[in-house]
Design a protein around this motif. Structure first.
Motif, short mmCIF file in Angstrom:
data_model
loop_
_atom_site.label_atom_id
_atom_site.label_comp_id
_atom_site.label_asym_id
_atom_site.label_seq_id
_atom_site.Cartn_x
_atom_site.Cartn_y
_atom_site.Cartn_z
N UNK A 74 -6.47 24.96 -27.80
CA UNK A 74 -8.02 25.63 -28.71
C UNK A 74 -7.78 25.40 -30.24
N UNK A 114 -8.03 22.19 -31.90
CA UNK A 114 -9.63 21.27 -31.13
C UNK A 114 -10.71 21.58 -32.36
N UNK A 115 -10.36 22.99 -32.73
CA UNK A 115 -11.04 24.03 -33.54
C UNK A 115 -10.85 23.07 -35.51
N UNK A 167 -11.56 18.81 -35.47
CA UNK A 167 -13.22 19.33 -35.26
C UNK A 167 -13.95 20.16 -36.37
#
Lengths: 514, 256
Positions: free
Chosen positions: B26, B29-30, B33
């Motif tokens: 996570x 991905x954060x 992004x």
């Protein structure tokens, strides 16, 4: 003996590392570059062999040495495999416009390089073209081990910039041995042609006509051309004089003909020689002073696309910048390879106007190379001017900006003779002044660049390659506000949050099961 | 094959049953992004400026100006995050005393190391797959070149494979996970930034240094070109560090 064999292992490892650099990375050729690798292998094997026999009961030490040796051998094997991969340059370009694939001509030229070539790219670190250029030059370096490249920021390394004679303009200097070529275009075609120029054997000869009161490349007086002769030698040319009157024609050894400031006209026979030379795809530079009677030279220029007027350019900026009205100041240059890199003003002490012939002869492309500002005009009444009077006469005089130099070129059909070039191009450049390139003035402003660029362009050979530029692949994307929000929420919030939710779920499940 | 599969499944199960993989994923991905959003917004701004001025003198395309910077940023994130995945691979076994057990199992060192490496690699593959939302969004709003996106991901995957191999090796040397993680980070960083000295080195030194640089070999992948020597570099580097891991396990056996 045991002490001696003890160094076999580390020695083998060291030699494999040295060999991987000399042969694998630096692409050394010949037996000497492979020797460290071979010796490294040999020592490693020898160390394994001797250790097994001499270590005896010291099992741990034997195993330790065994481990080191096997690492050395494994490393050697990997280096060998990587070397094979490096030497067999296989690449697969997946971009839509194949923009990272060099043209076959470029690849052939790079594969045939017999001399080292260094590409020095004088671009600021912040230059927007730098990345595109780096991609391009990396492909060149990948295609030839003889080519090296480096970026130089002229602000951070002004000494290098000065040494290569690079000013503010972003420039690529390609050098090989004592020869170099400066280009300002960043295309593959320009770079490959620059490489061709520096690696091509032999020096080109620039022939200066004599016998008509021309400027001499041996004359060291302020109005002589010796400085230009030296500059040409520095650029890799041989400059020599040619007495046209006694010649049967322009010799093949002459890359071009320079007619620099003649005070008298050509003889009819010489006129025919120069005319025929241009018709056959010759290259001629004329530097023609005003107030000289040279109708035959003017006629030759006109037949090949450039009109030389019998006038004198008057420029009020000349009074401000050069001290008199008779020194027109050029502040506008044509969009041409000769003048594209030039940013500074040029001064032409006593000049006549020179412009593309109208209509242009068939097949001729001609453009203005240098012109003055609006405030200048061309005075056609030379008698009044000699008497010290001049006034703009709209009926007879041309208003500014006044063209002072022009360039014309035309494709010439190939000759029938065996070995004749496939393509020839007549090239003619005419300046309405010869004084700007004399010893007293050639180092002023951009004069040196102007004359050397002109000679460089004239000397371009027909076998230089032509590569169609690739489509730049422009993909501008302008998002709406809603789309912009989607680009934020999905990757930054939604996806990581979903995974974080999984993390929370796992954590809760673990706690419950605990 | 069976011992390999056992170890592989055991590792993967362990990773995803604990929080390690999920939190790493996570965070990754954060960050991915966030970088994508910033890069694409900047691209959007440049496009707008160009459209307004009508100056299209410079090529502005999605491969060179969005995907390449994004993949470059991801390579830095993976340098930081992958040691978190790899530091426990063997160090934890040592710490918990299961290392000796592992050495005495009749499964062999190679399947053990390969299984652990493959599990970490699969996790890295899942992490990378999670970022697919970025090129998908590009495809929704524009028309990116598919080739360079695929090659870019392939390059990053291979680079991650090398990082994991380095991390596995350092994890085999110690029972302290932190030491293993920091050492793997240091070694990875060294191979990553060694290329930064190239502009200041002489031509010969630059050639040698760039060959060892992880970033140098990623360059071609991100621009859409697959170069054989770049593929082999990552594979052979990974193989070398895995071989060192095997040797490390072997030495641990006879040392004990």
């Amino acid at each position: 003996m045991r002490r001696m064999t003890g160094i076999f292992g580390p020695l083998g490892l060291a030699l494999i590392l040295v060999g991987s650099v000399t042969y694998g990375i630096l692409h050394g050729s010949g037996f000497l570059s492979v020797l460290p690798l071979l010796l490294g292998f040999a020592f490693s094997v020898a160390a394994l062999f001797f250790r097994d026999r001499t270590a005896g009961g010291r099992r741990q030490r034997r195993l330790e040495m065994h481990a080191w040796m096997s690492i050395a051998l494994f490393l050697g094997l990997l280096v060998f495999l990587q070397t094979i991969a490096t030497r067999h340059d296989r690449r697969f370009d997946t971009t839509a416009n194949r923009r990272f694939s060099l043209a076959p001509q470029t690849r052939a030229i790079l594969a045939g390089l017999e001399k080292d070539v260094a590409v020095n790219l004088f671009f600021k670190d912040t230059s927007p073209v730098r990345r595109v250029l780096e991609d391009l030059v990396r492909e060149y370096a990948a295609a030839s081990t003889r080519l090296t490249w480096r970026f130089v920021d002229p602000d951070r390394d002004p000494v290098a910039a000065r040494r290569y004679g690079v000013g503010d303009v972003e420039t690529i200097v390609v050098e090989s041995g004592e020869r170099d070529a400066h280009i300002t275009e960043t295309s593959e075609e320009a770079l490959t042609n620059a490489i061709l120029k520096v690696v091509r054997p032999g020096r080109k000869t620039v022939c200066f006509t004599t016998g008509h009161g021309e400027k001499s490349i041996d004359d060291e007086a302020p109005d002589g051309y010796s400085e230009l002769g030296l500059a040409l030698a520095g650029e890799g040319y041989d400059a020599r004089e040619l007495l046209l009157a006694t010649a049967d024609g322009v010799p093949d050894s002459c890359e071009m003909l320079v007619i620099a400031g003649p005070s008298v006209d050509l003889f009819p026979r010489e006129e025919a020689l120069v005319d025929g030379y241009l018709d056959g795809g010759g290259k001629v530079l004329m530097l023609l002073e005003p107030m000289t009677s040279i109708p035959r030279l003017c006629l030759i220029a006109y037949r090949h696309g450039i009109e030389v007027r019998d006038d004198m350019v008057i420029d009020r900026f000349g009074k401000l910048l050069a001290g008199n009205y008779l020194t027109p100041v050029v502040n506008t240059y044509g969009d041409h390879a000769i003048t594209r890199p030039i940013r500074e003003l040029s001064f032409f002490p006593q000049a006549r106007s020179v412009l593309p012939a109208d209509p242009a002869p068939e097949g001729v492309e001609a453009i203005v190379l240098c012109k003055t500002a609006q405030g200048a005009y061309s005075e056609s009444d030379l008698d009044s001017l000699m008497a010290g009077q001049t006034r703009f006469d709209p009926e007879h005089d041309a208003a500014g900006p006044v063209a002072i130099a022009a360039v014309a070129s035309r494709d010439v059909p190939p000759g029938d003779a065996a070995g004749a070039p496939l393509r020839r191009r007549m090239r003619l450049v005419v300046f309405g002044d010869a004084d700007f390139a004399m010893n007293a003035n050639v180092k002023t402003s951009a004069h040196r660049d102007l004359i050397l660029n002109t000679i460089g362009w004239l000397a371009e050979q027909e076998d230089l390659i032509s590569i169609r530029p690739r489509d730049p692949l422009l993909q501008p994307v302008v998002l709406s506000d809603r789309e912009g929000r989607v680009v934020f929420w999905i990757p930054v919030v939604a996806v990581p949050l979903a995974v974080a939710g999984m993390a929370a779920f796992v954590s809760i499940r673990r706690r419950r099961s605990a | 094959m069976r011992p390999f599969a056992i170890i592989f499944r055991r590792e993967l199960k362990y990773l995803f049953r604990s929080l390690t993989a999920w939190v790493t994923l996570s965070v990754f991905l954060f960050l991915a992004g966030y970088f994508f959003h910033n890069i694409f917004k900047r691209y959007n701004y440049l496009s707008y400026q160009m459209a307004r001025s009508g100056d299209f003198g410079m090529p502005l395309n999605l491969t060179d100006d969005v995907m390449r910077p994004l993949l470059g940023d991801l390579s830095l994130i993976l340098l930081i995050l992958l040691p978190l995945l790899t530091m426990r691979l063997l160090a934890e076994e040592r710490k918990q005393g299961t290392f000796e057990l592992l050495l005495t199992y009749p499964i062999g060192d190679l399947p053990a190391v390969a299984g652990k490496y493959a599990a970490a690699l699969a996790t890295w593959g899942i992490m990378l797959a999670g970022t697919v939302a970025c090129p998908v969004l590009l495809a929704v709003y524009a028309d990116p070149e598919p080739g360079p996106i695929v090659t870019g991901y392939l390059g990053l995957f291979l680079m991650g494979g090398t990082f994991i191999a380095i991390g596995t090796f350092f994890s085999s040397l110690t029972d302290n996970q932190l030491v293993a993680g920091v050492s793997a980070f240091g070694a990875g960083l060294f191979f990553l930034v060694i290329g930064w000295t190239v502009p200041f080195a002489g031509p010969t030194a630059a050639k040698v240094i760039s060959q060892f640089s992880l970033l140098y070999h990623l360059e071609s992948f991100t621009k859409g070109v697959i170069v054989l020597q770049d593929v082999t570099y990552y594979l052979l580097m990974s193989a070398f560090f895995l071989f060192l891991t095997l040797k490390s396990l072997e030495s641990a056996r006879w040392r004990n």
